[in-house]
Motif scaffolding. Structure first.
Motif, PDB file in Angstrom:
ATOM      1  N   GLY A  87      -2.072  -6.847   9.613  1.00  0.00           N
ATOM      2  CA  GLY A  87      -1.547  -5.748   8.821  1.00  0.00           C
ATOM      3  C   GLY A  87      -1.257  -4.514   9.656  1.00  0.00           C
ATOM      4  O   GLY A  87      -1.000  -3.442   9.109  1.00  0.00           O
ATOM      5  N   GLN A  91       0.940  -1.875   7.221  1.00  0.00           N
ATOM      6  CA  GLN A  91      -0.147  -1.380   6.374  1.00  0.00           C
ATOM      7  C   GLN A  91      -1.053  -0.399   7.109  1.00  0.00           C
ATOM      8  O   GLN A  91      -1.393   0.658   6.591  1.00  0.00           O
ATOM      9  CB  GLN A  91      -0.972  -2.553   5.848  1.00  0.00           C
ATOM     10  CG  GLN A  91      -0.173  -3.462   4.947  1.00  0.00           C
ATOM     11  CD  GLN A  91      -0.926  -4.734   4.611  1.00  0.00           C
ATOM     12  OE1 GLN A  91      -1.990  -5.002   5.145  1.00  0.00           O
ATOM     13  NE2 GLN A  91      -0.362  -5.530   3.726  1.00  0.00           N
ATOM     14  N   ASN A  92      -1.485  -0.750   8.296  1.00  0.00           N
ATOM     15  CA  ASN A  92      -2.351   0.095   9.117  1.00  0.00           C
ATOM     16  C   ASN A  92      -1.809   0.024  10.547  1.00  0.00           C
ATOM     17  O   ASN A  92      -2.365  -0.680  11.379  1.00  0.00           O
ATOM     18  CB  ASN A  92      -3.796  -0.412   9.035  1.00  0.00           C
ATOM     19  CG  ASN A  92      -4.752   0.486   9.760  1.00  0.00           C
ATOM     20  OD1 ASN A  92      -4.447   1.637  10.048  1.00  0.00           O
ATOM     21  ND2 ASN A  92      -5.921  -0.048  10.087  1.00  0.00           N
ATOM     22  N   ARG A 112       9.175  -2.131   7.120  1.00  0.00           N
ATOM     23  CA  ARG A 112       8.907  -2.808   5.842  1.00  0.00           C
ATOM     24  C   ARG A 112      10.106  -3.635   5.383  1.00  0.00           C
ATOM     25  O   ARG A 112       9.946  -4.652   4.739  1.00  0.00           O
ATOM     26  CB  ARG A 112       8.521  -1.788   4.776  1.00  0.00           C
ATOM     27  CG  ARG A 112       7.089  -1.303   4.886  1.00  0.00           C
ATOM     28  CD  ARG A 112       6.651  -0.497   3.683  1.00  0.00           C
ATOM     29  NE  ARG A 112       6.868   0.932   3.748  1.00  0.00           N
ATOM     30  CZ  ARG A 112       6.323   1.771   4.618  1.00  0.00           C
ATOM     31  NH1 ARG A 112       5.531   1.327   5.547  1.00  0.00           N
ATOM     32  NH2 ARG A 112       6.563   3.056   4.570  1.00  0.00           N
TER      33      ARG A 112
END
Length: 160
Positions: A87, A91-92, A112
């Motif tokens: 991720g 995400q991170n 994304r």
């Protein structure tokens, strides 16, 4: 004398035809109007240093671009796959990804919406499959009389 009249008649017919052709006088307005009908040049790799593909957009006549994540650019297949698995791509984000975003190479939104090459997805799925099947799960009950393969497992025991 007949030859002179014949030559004069031919010359006059030819000169009349030369003035009878239609032509459009080009003015600035004419050129601007004709130029407005043409499609704008599609911009190349100015937006991304990495590979990208041209895609359609919701606006008529406007093209969009999507980032392509693959082993041919900044990352190797394994490093991109590991970023996807953990991720750390969107995400991170890892420090390296944050650095590229700060440098303007691409944005988090670009990541994304990006496309990922099949070899990276295959690598990531192989890693995940090995983790799930080999380390975390064991078969607790097989189909009676069947060979003991994952396909014939009725009940899986998931380890902590």
């Amino acid at each position: 004398m007949n030859k002179t009249l014949l030559f004069g008649a031919i010359a006059s017919v030819l000169s009349i035809n030369a003035y009878a052709t239609t032509s459009t006088v080009t003015s600035r307005d004419y050129v601007d109007a004709a130029d407005a009908l043409k499609q704008d040049k599609i911009v190349g790799h100015l937006q991304y240093a990495m590979d990208s593909v041209i895609t359609d957009s919701t606006n008529d006549g406007v093209v969009d671009k999507r980032l392509v994540l693959g082993s041919a650019n900044y990352f190797t297949t394994s490093s991109l796959a590991n970023l996807l698995i953990s991720g750390q791509l969107t995400q991170n984000p890892s420090g390296q990804i944050q650095e590229y975003v700060e440098d303007g190479e691409f944005s988090y939104d670009d990541l994304r919406k990006s496309l990922v090459q099949a070899d990276i997805l295959e690598y990531a799925l192989d890693v995940l499959n090995a983790r799930v099947n080999l380390k975390r799960m064991t078969c607790a009950q097989y189909i009676d009389g069947a060979t003991e393969t994952p396909e014939n497992c009725l009940l899986w025991n998931v380890l902590d």
